[in-house]
Design a protein around this motif. Sequence first.
Motif, short mmCIF file in Angstrom:
data_model
loop_
_atom_site.label_atom_id
_atom_site.label_comp_id
_atom_site.label_asym_id
_atom_site.label_seq_id
_atom_site.Cartn_x
_atom_site.Cartn_y
_atom_site.Cartn_z
N ARG A 1 -2.00 -2.25 -8.71
CA ARG A 1 -3.45 -2.19 -8.49
C ARG A 1 -4.11 -3.52 -8.84
O ARG A 1 -5.12 -3.91 -8.23
CB ARG A 1 -4.06 -1.08 -9.34
CG ARG A 1 -3.69 0.33 -8.86
CD ARG A 1 -4.55 1.39 -9.55
NE ARG A 1 -3.98 2.70 -9.38
CZ ARG A 1 -3.21 3.32 -10.26
NH1 ARG A 1 -2.92 2.71 -11.42
NH2 ARG A 1 -2.75 4.52 -10.02
N ALA B 1 -4.42 5.41 -3.64
CA ALA B 1 -4.54 6.52 -4.58
C ALA B 1 -4.92 7.81 -3.85
O ALA B 1 -4.40 8.90 -4.14
CB ALA B 1 -5.54 6.19 -5.67
N ASP B 2 -5.86 7.69 -2.89
CA ASP B 2 -6.25 8.87 -2.11
C ASP B 2 -5.07 9.39 -1.28
O ASP B 2 -4.88 10.60 -1.14
CB ASP B 2 -7.43 8.52 -1.20
CG ASP B 2 -8.69 8.20 -1.99
OD1 ASP B 2 -8.75 8.59 -3.18
OD2 ASP B 2 -9.58 7.52 -1.43
N PRO C 1 -9.45 -3.84 -4.55
CA PRO C 1 -9.82 -2.50 -5.01
C PRO C 1 -9.90 -1.48 -3.87
O PRO C 1 -9.56 -0.31 -4.06
CB PRO C 1 -11.19 -2.72 -5.67
CG PRO C 1 -11.19 -4.16 -6.05
CD PRO C 1 -10.40 -4.87 -4.99
N VAL C 2 -10.29 -1.91 -2.70
CA VAL C 2 -10.42 -0.95 -1.59
C VAL C 2 -9.04 -0.40 -1.21
O VAL C 2 -8.87 0.81 -1.03
CB VAL C 2 -11.10 -1.63 -0.38
CG1 VAL C 2 -11.16 -0.67 0.80
CG2 VAL C 2 -12.49 -2.11 -0.75
N GLU C 3 -8.08 -1.28 -1.11
CA GLU C 3 -6.74 -0.83 -0.75
C GLU C 3 -6.12 0.01 -1.86
O GLU C 3 -5.38 0.97 -1.59
CB GLU C 3 -5.85 -2.04 -0.44
CG GLU C 3 -6.28 -2.80 0.81
CD GLU C 3 -5.32 -3.93 1.13
OE1 GLU C 3 -4.29 -4.07 0.40
OE2 GLU C 3 -5.54 -4.67 2.11
N ALA C 4 -6.41 -0.35 -3.09
CA ALA C 4 -5.88 0.43 -4.21
C ALA C 4 -6.43 1.85 -4.19
O ALA C 4 -5.71 2.83 -4.41
CB ALA C 4 -6.20 -0.26 -5.53
N ARG C 5 -7.77 1.98 -3.91
CA ARG C 5 -8.36 3.32 -3.85
C ARG C 5 -7.79 4.10 -2.66
O ARG C 5 -7.54 5.30 -2.75
CB ARG C 5 -9.88 3.20 -3.75
CG ARG C 5 -10.55 2.85 -5.06
CD ARG C 5 -12.05 3.09 -4.98
NE ARG C 5 -12.67 2.27 -3.94
CZ ARG C 5 -13.15 1.04 -4.16
NH1 ARG C 5 -13.06 0.49 -5.34
NH2 ARG C 5 -13.72 0.37 -3.17
N ALA C 6 -7.56 3.44 -1.53
CA ALA C 6 -6.99 4.13 -0.36
C ALA C 6 -5.57 4.62 -0.65
O ALA C 6 -5.18 5.73 -0.26
CB ALA C 6 -6.99 3.19 0.85
N LYS D 1 1.32 4.04 -2.92
CA LYS D 1 1.17 5.48 -2.61
C LYS D 1 2.27 6.29 -3.25
O LYS D 1 2.01 7.29 -3.94
CB LYS D 1 1.16 5.67 -1.09
CG LYS D 1 1.29 7.11 -0.65
CD LYS D 1 1.48 7.21 0.86
CE LYS D 1 1.81 8.63 1.29
NZ LYS D 1 2.02 8.73 2.76
N GLY E 1 2.23 6.38 -6.90
CA GLY E 1 1.20 7.33 -7.33
C GLY E 1 1.68 8.77 -7.24
O GLY E 1 1.36 9.60 -8.10
N ARG F 1 0.84 -1.21 0.00
CA ARG F 1 0.00 0.00 0.00
C ARG F 1 0.86 1.25 0.00
O ARG F 1 0.59 2.20 -0.74
CB ARG F 1 -0.91 -0.04 1.22
CG ARG F 1 -1.89 1.11 1.27
CD ARG F 1 -2.88 0.90 2.40
NE ARG F 1 -3.80 2.01 2.53
CZ ARG F 1 -4.79 2.07 3.41
NH1 ARG F 1 -4.96 1.03 4.27
NH2 ARG F 1 -5.59 3.10 3.46
#
Length: 459
Positions: free
Chosen positions: A426, A438-439, A431-436, A405, A408, A401
């Motif tokens: 990714r 990215a954020d 998907p949840v960890e990937a979106r976190a 980050k 990204g 993760r």
Amino acid sequence: MDAARALLARGEDRFSITRLCAEAGVARDVFRAHFPGRAALMAALEVPCARQTGALEEIPEETPEETPKAETTPEPAVSTPDAWLERRLRVFERALNALEARVEANAREQARALGLMEDRLNALGVPLERRRQPREVMEATPAMAQPALPEPRDEIPGESEAEAAAPQAAHPVLPALPLVMPTKEEMAALLQQARGKVQVVPDEAPPPRKDGRMRWLAMAGLSLVALFLCAGLMLGDPARATQADGGSGVTARRVAAAPLARLTALADSGDAGAQARLALAYLRGEGLPADPVTAARWLRPAALAGQPVAQYLLGALYAHGDGVAADPVQAFGWFARAAAQGNVKAMHNLAIAYAHGDGTARDEARAAEWFLRAAERGYVDSAFDLAVLHERGLGVPQDLRQALKWYGVAGLAGDAPSQERAAFLRQQMPPVEARAAADAAAGVLRLQPLAQANSLPDF
């Protein structure tokens, strides 16, 4: 008492109570019953002598008893009056001998000085009738009453130490010798006679001729004209002048155009920023031929003065062996100095040196720290390298993760390899960890680098 006198008669004036009791054949308690200590015994031994000479009026026979001391307490040593007088006499005898030796030395020095003065007066031709007092009177005067004459500073050629020690043999005694220097009139006459034997120097120099001064002015004007002509010819082709001096850049600094000449003048005056800017111009070949050797010469004083950009550039030259001999240790040292002042590129290079062990011990944890500092200040390469460390677990815990980050962060800055690596991760993550991740990359707060540590002033 008889045993104590016997010990003193044998010259043992520092005997102990134990030895005295053994000599007398009595116990120590018997001695304590009569005398509190050794000092009281010595005082009792000296009482009869004092009464015979009348030095003491009345000394009581008995001394009040004091508290007995422990046997382990040392008794104070008391020397007899005869021993004290004998020591004083020996000291006085040594002082008297030293005084006599000093008097003899002063007498020898005076005799030598008088002999030298006699030779000088004979050389100057002073007649005997002008001498105020015969030498016999001087020799008859006590040495202590005569004033000490200073030793002459002139060295006599060929004089040995033996001759200096025996001046009477080296200088024969004459029937008459002056004690007082000649009068002022006589000295003036002697000086005038000596000057007459020397080459006469005119009192006043002839005044300078006016035509000579005009000739010098004309020559100075012609020299200035010739200098300006040479400067004009050299300014016409500065590159050829630089090649003529072997690429050292010395001639180029003299014949450069106005902006570069001003920069060179500031660098010559010791401005660290101007020195770093001029070195960068030599590295890039801006307005003059590229010369990394000359660039290194300008970077060194600027780096020693604490200029961060100059320290980073000098470290890069040592790391690549460009213009100087490759030296990883020197490169690491200059990167560390520049990074400590806030130079972002130096932070990145210092992290690489820690990661590879270049010029220092390999330390991936320290490498991750310096990659993080540079990445937070917007250095893309440091963000990518920090993501690699998190992905592989080198120096930091393995965390996909965190790796996604920082991939990204570098990808948002436009780094294509980071974007490709982020897309691959990714697919390996939920998907949840990937979106976190990215954020988190989008929310990284970028720190503003220090301007004075990362840029050079304009000149």
